[in-house]
Scaffold this active site. Structure first.
Site, short mmCIF file in Angstrom:
data_model
loop_
_atom_site.label_atom_id
_atom_site.label_comp_id
_atom_site.label_asym_id
_atom_site.label_seq_id
_atom_site.Cartn_x
_atom_site.Cartn_y
_atom_site.Cartn_z
N SER A 153 0.84 -1.20 0.00
CA SER A 153 0.00 0.00 0.00
C SER A 153 0.88 1.26 0.00
O SER A 153 1.67 1.44 -0.92
CB SER A 153 -0.96 -0.04 1.19
OG SER A 153 -1.94 0.97 1.08
N ASP A 280 -9.66 -4.12 -6.01
CA ASP A 280 -9.19 -3.32 -4.87
C ASP A 280 -10.15 -2.14 -4.68
O ASP A 280 -10.28 -1.29 -5.56
CB ASP A 280 -7.77 -2.80 -5.16
CG ASP A 280 -7.14 -2.07 -3.98
OD1 ASP A 280 -7.88 -1.51 -3.15
OD2 ASP A 280 -5.90 -2.04 -3.91
N HIS A 307 -7.65 -5.05 -1.31
CA HIS A 307 -6.49 -4.19 -1.01
C HIS A 307 -5.57 -4.91 -0.05
O HIS A 307 -5.87 -5.06 1.14
CB HIS A 307 -6.95 -2.85 -0.43
CG HIS A 307 -5.81 -1.89 -0.23
ND1 HIS A 307 -5.09 -1.37 -1.29
CD2 HIS A 307 -5.24 -1.39 0.90
CE1 HIS A 307 -4.14 -0.58 -0.83
NE2 HIS A 307 -4.20 -0.58 0.50
#
Length: 338
Positions: A153, A280, A307
């Protein structure tokens, strides 16, 4: 072992929901259900503080492998926003790589984990120089080679930006892999506010406010925010951070400051892989589809995964462990033959 690709990830229903994948990725349920083998990287780990340059100190944890006479190399792991070296996905990936013979360094970004008292200034996402400097310090202190890097991320975004700078400062990074990295921060911010379900923004804001209050307690003589600012939502509090605590003149200028969108990654000099998921809900897939990448960057868009989820089954283990290990091991095997 042949390399895995995103198309190989085929979880059972209902784990084909991007929302379920995302919610499970950092949940307490997942941490409870994970097998003990997924936490071994924390056993005997050495807590350390590394040099971020200009007086900045960043914390981390180093674990030496014991399964081989010599390590395959050194694997550095970057967590996501408001994660830490003890985030489930970091522990799980680190434990898998440790079992494969890698030495592991897990780095906390400023004000993450229990590091709020190390530096007076607040964390923000454009503090790239200190992370590059810290990686250089890690490379010098733990010389196992090859040196490889994975991030998740926001940590994936940092990993890609760091990798574009290592050749400029002489850090011998061989390969970088980013899982669901933030590509265009403005798009990600708008997505969390406008199109993602409300509970994602609520989750991140709860963790961020808690982190800011922890920072305030560490430096009670310094007022970081007014209470009215702390009550704002993501955009308002981010803008207050930018105007109060950075040199950027606007929120958009700050967001552009850590973007890797468009053709920015044409500057990448080393092999890299970006793994993301079409479902996502936090980072829209169009940000990846619009990238202009050089041939040395592999873009792999899986149909499922959410995600930073990629959870295989109800045992809560992740597809990304084998995915990352396979590519890291291939780098090490090629390095050994050089």
């Amino acid at each position: 072992m042949s390399l895995l690709y995103g198309k190989d990830f085929r979880p059972p229903w209902p784990l084909r929901s991007g929302h379920i994948q995302t919610m499970l990725s950092s949940s307490g349920v997942r941490r409870l259900l994970l097998p003990a083998a997924a936490k071994t990287v924390s056993q005997g780990a050495e807590p350390v503080v590394v040099d971020g340059g200009n007086g900045v100190r960043l914390s981390g944890a180093y674990t030496a492998q014991s399964s081989r006479p010599e390590p395959r190399g050194l694997a550095v792991l970057f967590h996501g926003w408001e994660g830490s070296v003890d985030s489930t996905y970091v522990l799980q990936t680190g434990s898998r790589l440790l079992a494969d013979g890698w030495d592991i360094f897990r780095l906390n970004f400023r004000d993450h984990g229990d590091s709020h008292g190390l530096n007076e200034a607040l964390f923000h996402s454009c503090q790239l120089d200190e992370v590059v400097h810290a990686l250089g310090d890690i490379a010098r202190r733990w010389p196992a080679r090859p040196l490889v890097l994975a991030g998740f991320s926001l940590g994936g975004n940092f990993a890609l930006r760091v990798a574009m700078h290592t050749s400029l400062v002489g850090i011998p990074l061989s390969y970088v892999l980013a899982v669901c990295p933030i590509i265009d921060p403005a798009v990600g911010l708008f997505s969390l506010e406008e199109s993602a379900p409300w509970f994602y923004q609520a989750y991140f804001m709860r963790k961020w406010r808690h982190s800011l209050l922890t920072k305030q307690k560490a430096f009670p003589e310094h007022q970081y925010f007014e209470m009215s600012e702390m009550k704002q939502h993501l955009r308002g509090l981010t803008e207050a951070l930018v105007l109060r605590h950075t040199d950027f003149k606007s929120l958009q200028q700050y967001l552009d400051g850590y973007s890797v969108a468009g053709d920015i990654m044409q500057a990448m000099q080393i092999p890299a892989t970006i793994l993301t998921a079409r479902d996502d809900p936090v980072i829209p897939v169009r940000s990846f589809e619009q990238l202009e990448l050089p041939p040395n960057i592999e873009l792999d868009i899986a149909p499922y995964g959410g995600h930073c989820g990629f959870i295989r089954d109800f045992g809560m283990t992740s597809f990304t462990d084998d995915y990352i290990a396979g590519r890291f091991n291939a780098v090490a095997d090629g390095h050994d033959k050089m």
